[in-house]
Design a protein around this motif. Sequence first.
Motif, PDB file in Angstrom:
ATOM      1  N   GLN A 158     126.005  14.619 -21.611  1.00 39.49           N
ATOM      2  CA  GLN A 158     125.015  15.315 -20.794  1.00 39.49           C
ATOM      3  C   GLN A 158     123.898  14.372 -20.350  1.00 39.49           C
ATOM      4  O   GLN A 158     123.435  14.445 -19.204  1.00 39.49           O
ATOM      5  CB  GLN A 158     124.436  16.500 -21.574  1.00 39.49           C
ATOM      6  N   ARG A 159     123.493  13.487 -21.228  1.00 42.03           N
ATOM      7  CA  ARG A 159     122.463  12.515 -20.853  1.00 42.03           C
ATOM      8  C   ARG A 159     122.983  11.591 -19.748  1.00 42.03           C
ATOM      9  O   ARG A 159     122.248  11.245 -18.816  1.00 42.03           O
ATOM     10  CB  ARG A 159     122.029  11.711 -22.083  1.00 42.03           C
ATOM     11  N   ALA A 160     124.257  11.209 -19.849  1.00 42.27           N
ATOM     12  CA  ALA A 160     124.848  10.375 -18.807  1.00 42.27           C
ATOM     13  C   ALA A 160     124.912  11.129 -17.476  1.00 42.27           C
ATOM     14  O   ALA A 160     124.682  10.551 -16.403  1.00 42.27           O
ATOM     15  CB  ALA A 160     126.246   9.919 -19.227  1.00 42.27           C
TER      16      ALA A 160
ATOM     17  N   LEU B 274     122.511  11.938 -11.875  1.00 45.60           N
ATOM     18  CA  LEU B 274     121.723  12.720 -10.923  1.00 45.60           C
ATOM     19  C   LEU B 274     120.414  12.017 -10.555  1.00 45.60           C
ATOM     20  O   LEU B 274     119.668  12.520  -9.716  1.00 45.60           O
ATOM     21  CB  LEU B 274     121.408  14.101 -11.508  1.00 45.60           C
ATOM     22  N   GLY B 275     120.149  10.887 -11.185  1.00 51.05           N
ATOM     23  CA  GLY B 275     118.937  10.137 -10.867  1.00 51.05           C
ATOM     24  C   GLY B 275     117.804  10.330 -11.850  1.00 51.05           C
ATOM     25  O   GLY B 275     116.734   9.711 -11.702  1.00 51.05           O
ATOM     26  N   TYR B 276     117.988  11.178 -12.869  1.00 50.47           N
ATOM     27  CA  TYR B 276     116.922  11.406 -13.845  1.00 50.47           C
ATOM     28  C   TYR B 276     116.780  10.204 -14.777  1.00 50.47           C
ATOM     29  O   TYR B 276     117.774   9.589 -15.169  1.00 50.47           O
ATOM     30  CB  TYR B 276     117.204  12.664 -14.664  1.00 50.47           C
ATOM     31  N   GLN B 277     115.534   9.906 -15.123  1.00 49.60           N
ATOM     32  CA  GLN B 277     115.240   8.793 -16.016  1.00 49.60           C
ATOM     33  C   GLN B 277     114.493   9.326 -17.236  1.00 49.60           C
ATOM     34  O   GLN B 277     113.485  10.036 -17.088  1.00 49.60           O
ATOM     35  CB  GLN B 277     114.392   7.751 -15.294  1.00 49.60           C
ATOM     36  N   PRO B 278     114.962   9.012 -18.457  1.00 48.90           N
ATOM     37  CA  PRO B 278     114.319   9.567 -19.656  1.00 48.90           C
ATOM     38  C   PRO B 278     112.944   8.968 -19.905  1.00 48.90           C
ATOM     39  O   PRO B 278     112.746   7.765 -19.783  1.00 48.90           O
ATOM     40  CB  PRO B 278     115.295   9.198 -20.777  1.00 48.90           C
ATOM     41  N   ARG B 279     111.994   9.830 -20.252  1.00 49.75           N
ATOM     42  CA  ARG B 279     110.656   9.397 -20.642  1.00 49.75           C
ATOM     43  C   ARG B 279     110.377   9.721 -22.099  1.00 49.75           C
ATOM     44  O   ARG B 279     109.511   9.147 -22.723  1.00 49.75           O
ATOM     45  CB  ARG B 279     109.603  10.052 -19.741  1.00 49.75           C
ATOM     46  N   SER B 280     111.102  10.695 -22.626  1.00 49.22           N
ATOM     47  CA  SER B 280     111.047  11.052 -24.046  1.00 49.22           C
ATOM     48  C   SER B 280     112.322  11.823 -24.345  1.00 49.22           C
ATOM     49  O   SER B 280     113.202  11.954 -23.480  1.00 49.22           O
ATOM     50  CB  SER B 280     109.810  11.906 -24.356  1.00 49.22           C
ATOM     51  N   GLU B 281     112.447  12.335 -25.548  1.00 50.56           N
ATOM     52  CA  GLU B 281     113.673  13.049 -25.922  1.00 50.56           C
ATOM     53  C   GLU B 281     113.912  14.260 -25.031  1.00 50.56           C
ATOM     54  O   GLU B 281     115.051  14.601 -24.716  1.00 50.56           O
ATOM     55  CB  GLU B 281     113.591  13.500 -27.384  1.00 50.56           C
ATOM     56  N   ARG B 282     112.826  14.912 -24.575  1.00 55.04           N
ATOM     57  CA  ARG B 282     112.980  16.144 -23.810  1.00 55.04           C
ATOM     58  C   ARG B 282     112.444  16.066 -22.384  1.00 55.04           C
ATOM     59  O   ARG B 282     112.546  17.039 -21.643  1.00 55.04           O
ATOM     60  CB  ARG B 282     112.278  17.303 -24.543  1.00 55.04           C
ATOM     61  N   THR B 283     111.886  14.948 -21.990  1.00 57.46           N
ATOM     62  CA  THR B 283     111.279  14.846 -20.664  1.00 57.46           C
ATOM     63  C   THR B 283     111.943  13.751 -19.848  1.00 57.46           C
ATOM     64  O   THR B 283     112.089  12.619 -20.321  1.00 57.46           O
ATOM     65  CB  THR B 283     109.771  14.555 -20.780  1.00 57.46           C
TER      66      THR B 283
ATOM     67  N   SER C   3     113.757  22.482 -22.746  1.00 58.26           N
ATOM     68  CA  SER C   3     112.979  23.322 -23.656  1.00 58.26           C
ATOM     69  C   SER C   3     113.619  23.402 -25.037  1.00 58.26           C
ATOM     70  O   SER C   3     114.830  23.246 -25.196  1.00 58.26           O
ATOM     71  CB  SER C   3     112.821  24.731 -23.072  1.00 58.26           C
ATOM     72  N   ASP C   4     112.779  23.641 -26.022  1.00 58.39           N
ATOM     73  CA  ASP C   4     113.209  23.846 -27.404  1.00 58.39           C
ATOM     74  C   ASP C   4     113.568  25.323 -27.558  1.00 58.39           C
ATOM     75  O   ASP C   4     112.725  26.205 -27.397  1.00 58.39           O
ATOM     76  CB  ASP C   4     112.064  23.465 -28.348  1.00 58.39           C
ATOM     77  N   HIS C   5     114.828  25.605 -27.883  1.00 58.69           N
ATOM     78  CA  HIS C   5     115.306  26.992 -27.894  1.00 58.69           C
ATOM     79  C   HIS C   5     114.492  27.901 -28.812  1.00 58.69           C
ATOM     80  O   HIS C   5     114.272  29.067 -28.488  1.00 58.69           O
ATOM     81  CB  HIS C   5     116.774  27.044 -28.332  1.00 58.69           C
ATOM     82  N   GLY C   6     114.053  27.384 -29.932  1.00 62.22           N
ATOM     83  CA  GLY C   6     113.413  28.257 -30.908  1.00 62.22           C
ATOM     84  C   GLY C   6     111.910  28.363 -30.796  1.00 62.22           C
ATOM     85  O   GLY C   6     111.288  29.073 -31.592  1.00 62.22           O
ATOM     86  N   SER C   7     111.312  27.718 -29.814  1.00 64.39           N
ATOM     87  CA  SER C   7     109.850  27.644 -29.775  1.00 64.39           C
ATOM     88  C   SER C   7     109.188  28.750 -28.963  1.00 64.39           C
ATOM     89  O   SER C   7     107.992  29.010 -29.127  1.00 64.39           O
ATOM     90  CB  SER C   7     109.425  26.295 -29.189  1.00 64.39           C
ATOM     91  N   GLY C   8     109.903  29.396 -28.059  1.00 64.39           N
ATOM     92  CA  GLY C   8     109.283  30.368 -27.159  1.00 64.39           C
ATOM     93  C   GLY C   8     108.507  29.728 -26.031  1.00 64.39           C
ATOM     94  O   GLY C   8     107.850  30.426 -25.246  1.00 64.39           O
TER      95      GLY C   8
END
Length: 239
Positions: free
Chosen positions: A66-68, A73-82, A94-99
């Motif tokens: 999925q990261r690949a 698509l042109g996305y570049q990682p800035r952190s684990e979730r951004t 988004s974190d599924h359990g955080s709301g």
Amino acid sequence: MDPSHVDHDRAMQDLRTYLGDFLAGHRPDGVFHVQTGGPGSVPALADLDSPELHLDLLPDPPTQEQRAALSRLGYQPRSERTWTHPGGWRLVISDHGSGWRAEQAALQGVLRHDPHAARTYRAAFTAAGRDHADHTLRPAALAHHARTVGLTPARQVARLLAPLDAPWMIAAGVALDLHLGYVARPHDDLDVILPREAQTRLPDLLRGWRLDASIHGTYRPYAAPSTRPTSRFTPGTPT
């Protein structure tokens, strides 16, 4: 950047195409939900920050494949979730359990419809950044959500299930709101419990809705009675 210059619909469709659409069924991974978000997606605040897409993705965390796909698509990682996109927007997984996703949707609601809230957000953002501004507007966002959404989903479910000649109940977070008599936090789902033997009535009661069953971690077309105790239904088009 003016959010009108970002083709959010195309970007969201690309995510479903490259990552897979979990809601299409028969797969354990893919996009569960994606929505616009962040202050940059609000016309009155577009100059503050980049617009965002908030992605609910299975599994969590994303796989290497999925990261690949995001990279293709042109996305570049800035952190684990951004991730950032050269087109000028940011992708937040988004974190599924955080709301968090439901809270961000409520925030979008008040910022788009209340000019005073947007001005307050701008001042807080300018003074101390995004997290401070989100925190400052949280009470206003919840109040707006309570006025515009409130317990309406629970009332709609009650009307749908009123003809059911069997006991049923609303559970989890919305049940707590009903017990309190007010909305304590935004919700992005609603849980209902009913006897397994009453499931055969659901297709008639929910005619015009799409009915799925979660089977071994994948969505499948619902066929009553389900061998598992939970099902999910989403609005659909009557046939």
